[in-house]
Design an enzyme around this catalytic site. Sequence first.
Site, short mmCIF file in Angstrom:
data_model
loop_
_atom_site.label_atom_id
_atom_site.label_comp_id
_atom_site.label_asym_id
_atom_site.label_seq_id
_atom_site.Cartn_x
_atom_site.Cartn_y
_atom_site.Cartn_z
N LYS A 1 0.85 -1.20 0.00
CA LYS A 1 0.00 0.00 0.00
C LYS A 1 0.88 1.25 0.00
CE LYS A 1 -0.38 -0.42 5.05
NZ LYS A 1 -1.24 -0.95 6.14
N TYR B 1 14.22 31.02 8.56
CA TYR B 1 12.93 31.62 8.92
C TYR B 1 12.80 31.77 10.43
CZ TYR B 1 10.80 31.05 4.28
OH TYR B 1 10.49 31.15 2.95
#
Length: 373
Positions: free
Chosen positions: A39, A258
């Site tokens: 999956k 940042y």
Amino acid sequence: MPIDPTATSLLTIDLGALVANYRTLRDHAGSSECACVVKADAYGTGAKAAVRALLQAGCESYFVATFGEAEIIRTAARDATIYVLDGFFAGSGPAFAEQAIRPVLSSLAEVKDWAAFCREYGSALPAAIHADTGMNRLGLPRREVEQLAGEPDLLASFKLALFMSHLACADEADHPLNETQLTAFEALRAMLPECPASLANSAGIFLGARYHFDLVRAGFALYGGKAIAGREPLNAVVRLDARIVQIHDARSGESVGYGAQQILQRPTRIATISLGYADGILRSLGAREGKNGLTGYIEGHEAPALGRVSMDLITLDVTDVPEGIARRGAWVEIIGEHVSVDDLAQQAGTIGYEVLTSLSRRAQRVTLGPEDK
Ligand SMILES: *Cc1c(COP(=O)(O)O)cnc(C)c1O
């Protein structure tokens, strides 16, 4: 490493390691069939290539989460058995039938829908039944299994190909819920007509033969993840490298990144690499005053993160890396020999499953075929 001059990050998938892991898990499973859970694009490693390699190694059964994933697997594995863990919705029966894809039915209502579809279709098509043995996520609760057991017409309308459940705490070998679920699973199984049974995921394989039944469902451990705490993981399948796009010097007292969350304590040489949270490198792997972030490795030299992880960039401290090595265009290992998927996950405050399945679609992929090993 084959280097494409335009590549800014490389995700290397080692199918030889994947196949070796499959063989190891299959050996652990003894006489039980070892199915592969592919999956989420084979946990981010690329489902089609993974399935081709696993098919060659002899794997005949595959589990995915959704029908869309199953369709992709079907293109690579024409004759394999494919189960869809999330099951099916009324109306989607013909799509399942057309591609011989089997739903995993997780409620009595869903069983009834599948049975109704099979009667209409005129064939008792195979499906799995998932019983809930204590996880409370998916599966028929005990009372629904009892009800189903009392409805032979319903059971005769389709082929019960697999009876399964899922362990909630298999990664903690001593957790009492394992034994509770095992007992519940055996009791529920005994109520229904005899068919192959499956309980174990990767970690469950290591809980011992009592958990193996007829088929085990190997996922994370196949991809090199540490399925059980304290046990060494199998071979690493994934490697992630990024390029240094710029090197520059900054002064002590200046900030990086940042939010100016990290103030440099010394004159620092900074390498900016082309990788960020858009590539699955979680923001929690950034550094700030008093908190270390991830560490990159340049030819074996440590380069700790400085400041926040940006969308596409991470800044590393390369002050202590020899100049000829920390240079523009050089490759930095983020996952590899020095940092495993699980190491990175632990540092990010998550699990290796999340790191693997978040990995970039932007990175250039290099697939090492099983035959290259
Ligand atoms: C994902 C999944 C697996 C595989 O689990 P791993 O821990 O990755 O081995 C097995 N069974 C079910 C029902 C799953 O959802």
